[in-house]
Motif scaffolding. Structure first.
Motif, short mmCIF file in Angstrom:
data_model
loop_
_atom_site.label_atom_id
_atom_site.label_comp_id
_atom_site.label_asym_id
_atom_site.label_seq_id
_atom_site.Cartn_x
_atom_site.Cartn_y
_atom_site.Cartn_z
N VAL A 1 -33.96 132.42 82.93
CA VAL A 1 -33.64 133.45 82.46
C VAL A 1 -32.99 134.23 83.01
N ASP A 2 -33.28 135.15 83.24
CA ASP A 2 -32.53 136.19 84.34
C ASP A 2 -33.34 136.15 85.81
N PRO A 3 -33.01 137.44 86.89
CA PRO A 3 -32.91 137.27 88.05
C PRO A 3 -34.90 138.33 87.85
N HIS A 4 -34.93 138.43 86.91
CA HIS A 4 -35.96 139.35 87.16
C HIS A 4 -37.11 137.95 86.86
N HIS A 5 -36.98 137.18 85.66
CA HIS A 5 -37.78 136.21 85.45
C HIS A 5 -38.14 135.13 86.59
N ALA A 6 -36.96 134.86 87.36
CA ALA A 6 -36.87 134.38 88.97
C ALA A 6 -38.52 134.89 90.13
N ALA A 7 -38.14 136.39 89.95
CA ALA A 7 -38.94 136.93 91.17
C ALA A 7 -40.71 137.07 90.45
#
Length: 281
Positions: free
Chosen positions: A266-272
């Motif tokens: 969904v967003d970079p925080h999700h990926a991290a």
């Protein structure tokens, strides 16, 4: 020898040299404010000179950091990951994505605000309070203990502290030359208006806030290197002064992870969050 000025309290008569660091710089301490800091520039490595049958004086050739165009092809690529490791990582990704994810509205608002703060239009208009808040608030990405920065902020005064944060951020995001080398220069405190405590973590967090389409909120190369090694089985290089500088490794390891992650987040925080979760599995 020129007098050494303490970057915190700007005194020069109370600074003493403690030792010579492995890279040739000096470690100095201000006896007035008790701040310890590196001084000078790293000593470049020298090319070995072939032995001659007739002894003669030879000049030492200084080796500057190798051009990025020469070094980057040698850095690990997504294609270097073994098929079995890719298959394992993909299975973990599908397991992780099976759980519904909702962005944290507090994180979203916080990062949207600071994306404007570090924009070309916002940096000079942002309040001093917001610049200090960015350093101290771990919302979205913790950058570790802020004590060094907070001490510098008090000793320099908030006006000078804010001036330096703006100068550092402007140079990082929109300065001359390659981003990778600007980042290295700032981490190594080689920039004329460097801010003590505004190191790798805060610099990388600035990049993640300013360009969330490219940069993950994982703010140290050590963390990215560990994730790449444990999840994808690639051994990334250690930091050196001529090829694998901290800025190059920090940026390139981020780009490698983004490529390996692929779509679906969904967003970079999700990926991290996936990377940290998968690292434990």
């Amino acid at each position: 020898m020129a007098l050494i000025v303490c970057p915190l309290c700007v005194r020069e008569d109370d600074v003493v040299v403690l030792r010579t660091l492995p890279d040739g710089r000096k470690e100095a301490e201000c006896t007035d404010c008790k701040f310890t800091f590196p001084y000078g520039s790293p000593t470049p490595e020298a090319k070995p000179v072939a032995r001659r049958s007739t002894p003669r004086k030879t000049a030492t050739t200084v080796v500057a950091p190798r051009p990025i165009a020469y070094v980057v092809p040698q850095f690990s690529k997504a294609a270097d990951v073994e098929p079995a490791a890719l298959e394992r990582a993909e299975a973990l990704k599908q397991e992780f994505l099976a759980t519904a994810y909702e962005p944290d509205p507090l994180v979203a608002r916080h990062w949207a605000k600071f994306r404007w703060v570090f924009s070309a239009d916002g940096l000079d208009k942002a309040t001093i309070y917001d610049l200090k808040l960015f350093a101290d608030d771990p919302t979205g990405a913790s950058t570790g203990d802020p004590t060094e920065f907070d001490k510098a902020w008090v000793l320099l005064g908030e006006l000078e502290g804010a001036r330096r944060v703006r100068a550092v951020s402007k140079h990082l995001l929109r300065g001359p030359g390659e981003l990778e080398d600007r980042l290295s220069n700032l981490v190594d405190q080689g920039f004329g208006f460097s801010m003590p405590g505004w190191g790798e973590g805060l610099l990388t967090k600035t990049l993640a806030v300013a360009d969330p389409d490219r940069f993950l909120p994982i703010v140290t190369y050590a963390d990215k290197r560990a994730i790449v090694g444990s999840l994808y089985g690639l051994e990334l290089p250690g930091v050196d002064l001529t090829s694998w500088t901290i800025g190059r490794l920090g940026v390139w390891s981020n780009d490698l992870l983004v490529e390996l992650l692929g779509d679906g987040f969904v967003d970079p925080h999700h990926a991290a969050a996936f990377l940290r979760w998968a690292q434990k599995h």
